[in-house]
Write a protein that holds these residues in place. Structure first.
Motif, PDB file in Angstrom:
ATOM      1  N   LEU A  74      42.901  37.513  37.987  1.00  0.00           N
ATOM      2  CA  LEU A  74      44.320  37.363  38.279  1.00  0.00           C
ATOM      3  C   LEU A  74      44.875  36.391  37.256  1.00  0.00           C
ATOM      4  O   LEU A  74      44.983  35.189  37.509  1.00  0.00           O
ATOM      5  N   GLY A  75      45.173  36.892  36.066  1.00  0.00           N
ATOM      6  CA  GLY A  75      45.517  36.002  34.964  1.00  0.00           C
ATOM      7  C   GLY A  75      44.303  35.175  34.595  1.00  0.00           C
ATOM      8  O   GLY A  75      43.223  35.707  34.334  1.00  0.00           O
ATOM      9  N   GLU A  76      44.452  33.861  34.630  1.00  0.00           N
ATOM     10  CA  GLU A  76      43.332  32.984  34.303  1.00  0.00           C
ATOM     11  C   GLU A  76      42.553  32.547  35.534  1.00  0.00           C
ATOM     12  O   GLU A  76      41.585  31.792  35.427  1.00  0.00           O
ATOM     13  N   SER A  77      42.979  33.003  36.710  1.00  0.00           N
ATOM     14  CA  SER A  77      42.235  32.775  37.947  1.00  0.00           C
ATOM     15  C   SER A  77      41.526  34.070  38.337  1.00  0.00           C
ATOM     16  O   SER A  77      41.681  35.096  37.673  1.00  0.00           O
ATOM     17  N   PHE A  78      40.758  34.030  39.425  1.00  0.00           N
ATOM     18  CA  PHE A  78      40.115  35.263  39.850  1.00  0.00           C
ATOM     19  C   PHE A  78      39.682  35.186  41.308  1.00  0.00           C
ATOM     20  O   PHE A  78      39.563  34.105  41.897  1.00  0.00           O
ATOM     21  N   VAL A  79      39.476  36.374  41.879  1.00  0.00           N
ATOM     22  CA  VAL A  79      38.872  36.518  43.201  1.00  0.00           C
ATOM     23  C   VAL A  79      37.434  36.952  42.989  1.00  0.00           C
ATOM     24  O   VAL A  79      37.166  37.906  42.242  1.00  0.00           O
ATOM     25  N   GLU A  80      36.514  36.261  43.636  1.00  0.00           N
ATOM     26  CA  GLU A  80      35.089  36.558  43.505  1.00  0.00           C
ATOM     27  C   GLU A  80      34.544  37.058  44.835  1.00  0.00           C
ATOM     28  O   GLU A  80      34.659  36.381  45.855  1.00  0.00           O
ATOM     29  N   LEU A  81      33.966  38.247  44.814  1.00  0.00           N
ATOM     30  CA  LEU A  81      33.260  38.788  45.968  1.00  0.00           C
ATOM     31  C   LEU A  81      31.784  38.489  45.768  1.00  0.00           C
ATOM     32  O   LEU A  81      31.153  39.020  44.852  1.00  0.00           O
TER      33      LEU A  81
END
Length: 258
Positions: free
Chosen positions: A48-55
């Motif tokens: 998400l841009g420079e962030s992220f969701v980690e599963l």
């Protein structure tokens, strides 16, 4: 020097199946992932841009128990899946941790971590963790090695411009966390991380860079956590999945220069 929410970790039994579900129901694409060989976990990642969701999934529970982050993911999975923890970005992590520990924080020392991508490339990072991790505890700190296919300068530009199946690039906007005692948890954030959360009615709020963190009373939340994503969509959408809720809200996404 804490500058943003880096990523949100969701513990899931099967990261591949969970990623497919979120792509189908939310339009969020998971384009990265790999394995943490030393801690018995593996993941799928949606940038998400420079962030992220980690599963995060666990393939070796005993090995996972040796790491606070992986233990939090294991507990979330054993409870049926959901928010395990989240990370705050701090590119000056060594200086921050030294100052926090000198001020009485119980945050642990900076440690090195890595993830091996399916193509063999190693993604490196450094972590510092409070005494306890979980949705009912403060998050941890992270610094990345800004090189390679995910974290190099060119890679970050590509991530910012990448469009998801929902129809546009997407950004992380806010994280809402349910807790029985927002004021008490906010005090832990202050003690462990030096973060000041403001009391607004019966919730606690903190803005870090482009992101907002809200600690809300459990009695007012129908789910344990809400991940709010901004995208150039015409109408909002909401999906309950993986033990939490995902909200997509219409925002203007700046056009990155590649």
């Amino acid at each position: 020097m804490i500058s943003a929410i880096d990523h949100v970790i969701i513990g899931v039994a099967d990261p591949d199946a969970a990623a497919a579900e979120l792509t189908e129901r939310l339009g969020l694409d998971f384009s990265a992932g790999g394995r943490h060989p030393s801690t018995g976990t593996f993941n799928r990642i949606a940038f998400l841009g420079e962030s992220f969701v980690e599963l995060m999934g666990v393939e070796d529970p005993e090995l996972a128990k040796t790491s606070p982050i992986r233990s939090a993911a294991l507990r979330a999975i054993e409870a049926g899946g959901g928010l395990a923890s989240y990370a705050l970005l701090d590119d000056g992590i060594e200086v921050t941790v030294e100052a926090l520990r000198a001020g009485g924080s119980g945050i642990g020392p900076v440690t090195h971590g890595m993830r091996r991508r399916p193509d063999g490339e190693v993604v490196e990072f450094w972590l510092a963790m409070p005494e306890r991790l979980g949705p009912d505890a403060p998050p941890f700190l992270i610094k990345h090695a800004y090189v390679g296919s995910e974290w190099g300068i060119d890679a970050l530009a590509v991530r910012r411009a990448a469009s998801h199946s929902l129809g546009s690039p997407a950004i992380l906007a806010r994280l809402d966390v349910a807790t029985p005692d927002p004021a008490g948890l906010a005090a832990d954030y202050a003690t462990q991380l030096g973060l000041e959360l403001w009391a607004v009615a019966d919730l606690a709020v903190c803005t870090i860079g482009p992101h907002t963190i809200r600690l809300l009373p459990s009695r007012e939340m129908e789910v344990p956590a809400i991940v709010v994503i901004g995208a150039a969509v015409e109408t909002p959408r909401t999906v309950e999945a993986l033990g939490i809720r995902f909200d997509v809200e219409p925002v203007v996404i700046p056009v990155p220069v590649l």
